[in-house]
Design a protein around this motif. Sequence first.
Motif, PDB file in Angstrom:
ATOM      1  N   ALA A 145       0.807  -1.313  -0.022  1.00 17.87           N
ATOM      2  CA  ALA A 145      -0.079  -0.160   0.203  1.00 17.87           C
ATOM      3  C   ALA A 145       0.796   1.269   0.052  1.00 17.87           C
ATOM      4  CB  ALA A 145      -0.856   0.021   1.199  1.00 17.87           C
ATOM      5  N   VAL A 146       2.035   1.189   0.461  1.00 21.67           N
ATOM      6  CA  VAL A 146       2.960   2.304   0.547  1.00 21.67           C
ATOM      7  C   VAL A 146       3.660   2.658  -0.849  1.00 21.67           C
ATOM      8  CG1 VAL A 146       5.030   3.193   1.487  1.00 21.67           C
ATOM      9  CG2 VAL A 146       3.409   1.917   3.081  1.00 21.67           C
ATOM     10  N   VAL A 147       3.675   1.797  -1.557  1.00 21.85           N
ATOM     11  CA  VAL A 147       4.241   1.960  -2.963  1.00 21.85           C
ATOM     12  C   VAL A 147       3.706   3.235  -3.654  1.00 21.85           C
ATOM     13  CG1 VAL A 147       5.085   1.209  -5.147  1.00 21.85           C
ATOM     14  CG2 VAL A 147       5.173  -0.335  -3.076  1.00 21.85           C
ATOM     15  N   PRO A 149       1.614   5.864  -2.666  1.00 23.02           N
ATOM     16  CA  PRO A 149       2.148   7.213  -2.280  1.00 23.02           C
ATOM     17  C   PRO A 149       3.347   7.809  -2.416  1.00 23.02           C
ATOM     18  CG  PRO A 149       1.537   5.869  -0.414  1.00 23.02           C
ATOM     19  CD  PRO A 149       1.090   4.941  -2.043  1.00 23.02           C
ATOM     20  N   VAL A 150       4.449   6.872  -1.938  1.00 24.59           N
ATOM     21  CA  VAL A 150       5.896   7.071  -2.262  1.00 24.59           C
ATOM     22  C   VAL A 150       6.101   7.196  -3.749  1.00 24.59           C
ATOM     23  CG1 VAL A 150       7.966   6.243  -1.965  1.00 24.59           C
ATOM     24  CG2 VAL A 150       6.478   5.809  -0.093  1.00 24.59           C
ATOM     25  N   CYS A 151       5.705   6.848  -4.716  1.00 21.58           N
ATOM     26  CA  CYS A 151       6.066   6.976  -5.987  1.00 21.58           C
ATOM     27  C   CYS A 151       5.345   8.259  -6.275  1.00 21.58           C
ATOM     28  CB  CYS A 151       5.554   5.902  -6.916  1.00 21.58           C
ATOM     29  SG  CYS A 151       6.620   4.438  -6.597  1.00 21.58           S
ATOM     30  N   LEU A 152       4.355   8.659  -5.916  1.00 23.59           N
ATOM     31  CA  LEU A 152       3.610   9.853  -6.310  1.00 23.59           C
ATOM     32  C   LEU A 152       4.002  11.187  -5.650  1.00 23.59           C
ATOM     33  CD1 LEU A 152       0.920  11.435  -7.358  1.00 23.59           C
ATOM     34  CD2 LEU A 152      -0.231  10.803  -5.281  1.00 23.59           C
ATOM     35  N   ALA A 153       4.492  11.015  -4.612  1.00 20.64           N
ATOM     36  CA  ALA A 153       4.963  12.119  -3.845  1.00 20.64           C
ATOM     37  C   ALA A 153       6.579  12.258  -4.286  1.00 20.64           C
ATOM     38  CB  ALA A 153       5.382  11.717  -2.316  1.00 20.64           C
ATOM     39  N   ILE A 189       6.014   4.879 -15.239  1.00 21.46           N
ATOM     40  CA  ILE A 189       6.837   3.869 -15.357  1.00 21.46           C
ATOM     41  C   ILE A 189       7.620   3.363 -14.059  1.00 21.46           C
ATOM     42  CG2 ILE A 189       8.949   2.917 -16.790  1.00 21.46           C
ATOM     43  CD1 ILE A 189       7.895   4.847 -18.837  1.00 21.46           C
ATOM     44  N   PHE A 190       8.059   4.422 -13.210  1.00 14.14           N
ATOM     45  CA  PHE A 190       8.843   4.120 -12.002  1.00 14.14           C
ATOM     46  C   PHE A 190       7.782   3.313 -11.126  1.00 14.14           C
ATOM     47  CE2 PHE A 190      10.250   5.572  -7.778  1.00 14.14           C
ATOM     48  CZ  PHE A 190      11.531   4.825  -8.031  1.00 14.14           C
ATOM     49  N   TYR A 191       6.622   3.734 -11.002  1.00 12.32           N
ATOM     50  CA  TYR A 191       5.574   3.182  -9.880  1.00 12.32           C
ATOM     51  C   TYR A 191       5.452   1.586 -10.291  1.00 12.32           C
ATOM     52  CZ  TYR A 191       1.154   1.585  -8.623  1.00 12.32           C
ATOM     53  OH  TYR A 191       0.038   0.726  -8.164  1.00 12.32           O
ATOM     54  N   VAL A 198       8.604  -5.020  -5.704  1.00 10.77           N
ATOM     55  CA  VAL A 198       8.023  -5.135  -4.164  1.00 10.77           C
ATOM     56  C   VAL A 198       7.475  -6.394  -4.165  1.00 10.77           C
ATOM     57  CG1 VAL A 198       6.717  -4.309  -2.218  1.00 10.77           C
ATOM     58  CG2 VAL A 198       8.139  -2.725  -3.455  1.00 10.77           C
ATOM     59  N   THR A 199       6.373  -6.732  -5.127  1.00  4.23           N
ATOM     60  CA  THR A 199       5.885  -7.957  -5.400  1.00  4.23           C
ATOM     61  C   THR A 199       6.494  -9.008  -5.274  1.00  4.23           C
ATOM     62  OG1 THR A 199       3.727  -6.747  -6.270  1.00  4.23           O
ATOM     63  CG2 THR A 199       3.949  -9.032  -6.476  1.00  4.23           C
ATOM     64  N   TYR A 200       7.634  -8.815  -6.097  1.00  2.00           N
ATOM     65  CA  TYR A 200       8.420 -10.240  -6.428  1.00  2.00           C
ATOM     66  C   TYR A 200       9.083 -10.438  -4.931  1.00  2.00           C
ATOM     67  CZ  TYR A 200      12.421 -12.756  -8.505  1.00  2.00           C
ATOM     68  OH  TYR A 200      13.336 -13.547  -8.809  1.00  2.00           O
TER      69      TYR A 200
END
Length: 282
Positions: A145-147, A149-153, A189-191, A198-200
Amino acid sequence: MGVQFLRKASVWTFKLLHECWSDGQPAELSQRLSGVFQDVLQDTAVKSTDSYRAFAASGFHPVSAGIPWLPAGSLVGIPPNFDSTVEDKKGIVDHVVVINGKEVDWESNEGVALKEALTFSPEAQKFAIAREVVYLQNGSPLAMAVVAPVCLAGTCLCGVGIKIALGLSTGPTVFRGICNLTVAAAGLIFYYVCYDAVTYYLDCKADRNAATVSKDYARGGVEFYDKILSRNRILRALMGKEGMKMYAPSGNLFPRYWFRIKYTPYTYRRDLIVNILRELQA
């Protein structure tokens, strides 16, 4: 109070989506599977067993959701085929499976092969449930879940920084728009790359932690993924063109979408556990 209500609502929404129904009512988890679930909680050294609840789930393998240390706790769904044994296939044949609008004939060659692929030994069942438990123990849902918002910020900060560096903060609107679109595309793309990575990582970590509980769990893990691969190859044949789009000849889900790897390959996960089993037997 409101946050706690939302957490509980999200967990129970997950249950409604995955719950197995029988005769118009939610199916109850059998006493045997409830006992297996408690054994797994004990084997994985769960500190607060009250934070984990099991229910009868649809599908062919366990699912899970929630964060154990939050008030809403977590849920682990166990499918009906886990109630089957080599001697008694009732957990499978008592349920209707429809593929391409056609009910599977359990007495046909394909049905017999599928039935075999859906029947797991007690060790494989424990491994499959354990990997969901340790996945929750590791706080994996929170990490996933953190991925976003971190990528957006990060994307927003990079966009601001690039515009300042290029002097576009007060420049023409067209150039600012082009810059924003470029940064947004790069951020997307980075997200995707971060989400897949992270899934892997979390999938492999859960498999590793579950397999290292004991040799029996590791052996069960090898069997679990062997049978998933076998099941997928059978479904590939039964589903025709749709099956060829969904499953690779090896039994993996087709993981690659351009630059993305959306699913951790089952063959890799099986090989990971094979290596762990060798180390435990050494």
